[in-house]
Design an enzyme around this catalytic site. Structure first.
Site, PDB file in Angstrom:
ATOM      1  N   ARG A 150       0.828  -1.218   0.000  1.00 14.90           N
ATOM      2  CA  ARG A 150       0.000   0.000   0.000  1.00 14.90           C
ATOM      3  C   ARG A 150       0.859   1.264   0.000  1.00 14.90           C
ATOM      4  O   ARG A 150       0.621   2.196  -0.765  1.00 14.90           O
ATOM      5  CB  ARG A 150      -0.933   0.000   1.222  1.00 14.90           C
ATOM      6  N   ILE A 151       1.860   1.310   0.888  1.00 11.91           N
ATOM      7  CA  ILE A 151       2.680   2.525   0.988  1.00 11.91           C
ATOM      8  C   ILE A 151       3.687   2.578  -0.159  1.00 11.91           C
ATOM      9  O   ILE A 151       3.850   3.616  -0.815  1.00 11.91           O
ATOM     10  CB  ILE A 151       3.383   2.593   2.363  1.00 11.91           C
ATOM     11  N   ASP A 171       9.969  -7.016  -4.476  1.00 10.75           N
ATOM     12  CA  ASP A 171       8.901  -7.563  -3.641  1.00 10.75           C
ATOM     13  C   ASP A 171       8.510  -8.911  -4.229  1.00 10.75           C
ATOM     14  O   ASP A 171       7.761  -8.975  -5.206  1.00 10.75           O
ATOM     15  CB  ASP A 171       7.688  -6.615  -3.609  1.00 10.75           C
ATOM     16  N   ASP A 253      12.747   7.210  10.237  1.00 10.61           N
ATOM     17  CA  ASP A 253      11.617   7.583  11.097  1.00 10.61           C
ATOM     18  C   ASP A 253      11.404   6.579  12.217  1.00 10.61           C
ATOM     19  O   ASP A 253      10.697   6.869  13.180  1.00 10.61           O
ATOM     20  CB  ASP A 253      10.348   7.667  10.236  1.00 10.61           C
ATOM     21  N   GLU A 258      12.236   1.910  20.562  1.00 12.86           N
ATOM     22  CA  GLU A 258      11.755   3.299  20.591  1.00 12.86           C
ATOM     23  C   GLU A 258      11.314   3.671  21.994  1.00 12.86           C
ATOM     24  O   GLU A 258      10.640   2.880  22.655  1.00 12.86           O
ATOM     25  CB  GLU A 258      10.600   3.458  19.597  1.00 12.86           C
ATOM     26  N   HIS A 277       9.263   8.660  14.662  1.00 12.87           N
ATOM     27  CA  HIS A 277       8.129   7.790  14.296  1.00 12.87           C
ATOM     28  C   HIS A 277       6.855   8.621  14.094  1.00 12.87           C
ATOM     29  O   HIS A 277       5.848   8.423  14.770  1.00 12.87           O
ATOM     30  CB  HIS A 277       7.897   6.714  15.369  1.00 12.87           C
TER      31      HIS A 277
END
Ligand code: NAD
Length: 319
Positions: A150-151, A171, A253, A258, A277
């Site tokens: 999707r992204i 992919d 990001d 985290e 993020h």
């Protein structure tokens, strides 16, 4: 009859709460400045961002009926354990894809145009250093997308149409598409791309698959962009590669842990552009993610089929 209890572990857009409030009792520790501890025993539904949903946590809640991910990266949820317990897991797969694609390109442009270095120089009164900040022109350059989902597809479209880049993709799980020329190996992508952008989920297969050997295949002038998950990159290997000038820069990001600790090697690495993020956090995406997750919870609690189940077999088994 008392309202079902929904535990919302982390902040969401108020519209998500508004959708739930008439029908549910929402427990949201962050509304009072608190942080989420364990899931309350009386919860029937939970909505999470990065809060870990483990098998033990699910077992500690007697009547858990649905887990809703506020977003798309479900590596913090033990989906297999949820499925074994017949608990549907929902996500919001399209809701922040445009935002993440935009952020991947923002990091790319920020590096290519040396925005941070140039701005810092200007503020320091070094206007005349401007000749040091020549940009890397992206038009005609090769963007290598790893993970054409999707992204990745959105990034491909914007880079082709908006920036005039040539797009290639690795992919192995998607068919040929007219958005990108597919390559057969990660190595070929790493060695051909001027910009490598990561858009894969974190799985056992993708964990640290960007490592010393794949980084060594990159062009010295190339940029690496990661808006997927930090664990996809061997972080010490990337910090070393940046130190050694093996690539021109990295826009990141996400981090393996985290938040990153103050001594994290990226914080002192050269030519990095770091964000905390935030790729999925656009104004529009935050509304979509919160409202879709809330609507999914209500669907399950009301016995309706939710729009985006991660483990639909659980719903089918329920008849
Ligand atoms: P998606 O499932 O639509 O696409 C992922 C693609 O990766 C798929 O096409 C899949 O075939 C491919 N893939 C899987 N394993 C691969 C491998 N070993 N090699 C190459 N390709 C592989 O997912 P999406 O919606 O595009 O999201 C991608 C990731 O972005 C998410 O899993 C999530 O971790 C991350 N994400 C980050 C943010 C953020 O705020 N930074 C926000 C949303 C999503």
């Amino acid at each position: 009859m008392s309202k079902p209890v929904v535990f919302i572990s982390e902040p969401i857009n108020p519209l998500g709460l508004e959708i739930l409030a008439p029908y549910c009792h929402c427990i949201a520790p962050w509304l009072d400045g608190g942080i989420a501890g364990e899931i309350p025993e009386e919860a029937t539904a939970i909505m999470v961002r990065t809060y870990p949903v483990t098998a033990d946590r699910m077992d500690a809640v007697a009547n858990l009926q649905v887990v809703a991910k506020h977003g798309v990266g479900i590596d913090n949820i033990d989906v297999e354990a949820a499925t074994a317990r017949a608990i549907p897991v929902l996500w919001t797969p399209e809701a922040n894809a445009d935002a993440v694609a935009q952020h991947a390109l923002a990091l790319t442009l920020g590096l290519a145009n040396q925005l941070l270095r140039a701005e810092k120089a200007l503020r320091a009164g070094q206007f005349l250093d401007r000749l040091e900040f020549a940009s890397t022109e992206l038009t005609g350059r090769v963007l290598g997308i790893i993970g054409l989902g999707r992204i990745g597809k959105r990034v491909a479209r914007r880079a082709t149409v908006g920036l005039g880049m040539e797009v290639i993709a690795y992919d192995p799980y998607v068919d040929e598409s007219d958005l990108a020329a597919h390559v057969d190996s990660l190595g070929e992508l790493m060695s051909r791309a001027d910009v490598v952008s990561l858009h894969v989920p974190l799985t056992e297969e993708t964990r640290r698959f960007i490592n010393a050997s794949t980084l060594a295949q990159m062009k010295p002038g190339a940029f690496l962009i990661n808006t997927s998950r930090g664990g996809v990159i061997d972080e010490p290997a990337l910090a070393l590669a940046l130190d050694q000038g093996a690539l021109a820069g990295a826009g990141l990001d996400v981090y393996a842990d985290e938040p990153p600790t103050p001594d994290h090697p990226f914080l002192s690495a050269p030519r990095v552009l770091l964000t905390p993020h935030v790729a999925g956090l656009s104004d529009q995406a935050l509304v979509r993610v919160a409202t879709e997750a809330a609507e999914g919870i209500l669907d399950v609690l009301n016995g309706h089929r939710p729009a985006s189940p991660v483990n639909p077999q659980v719903l089918e088994n329920a008849g």
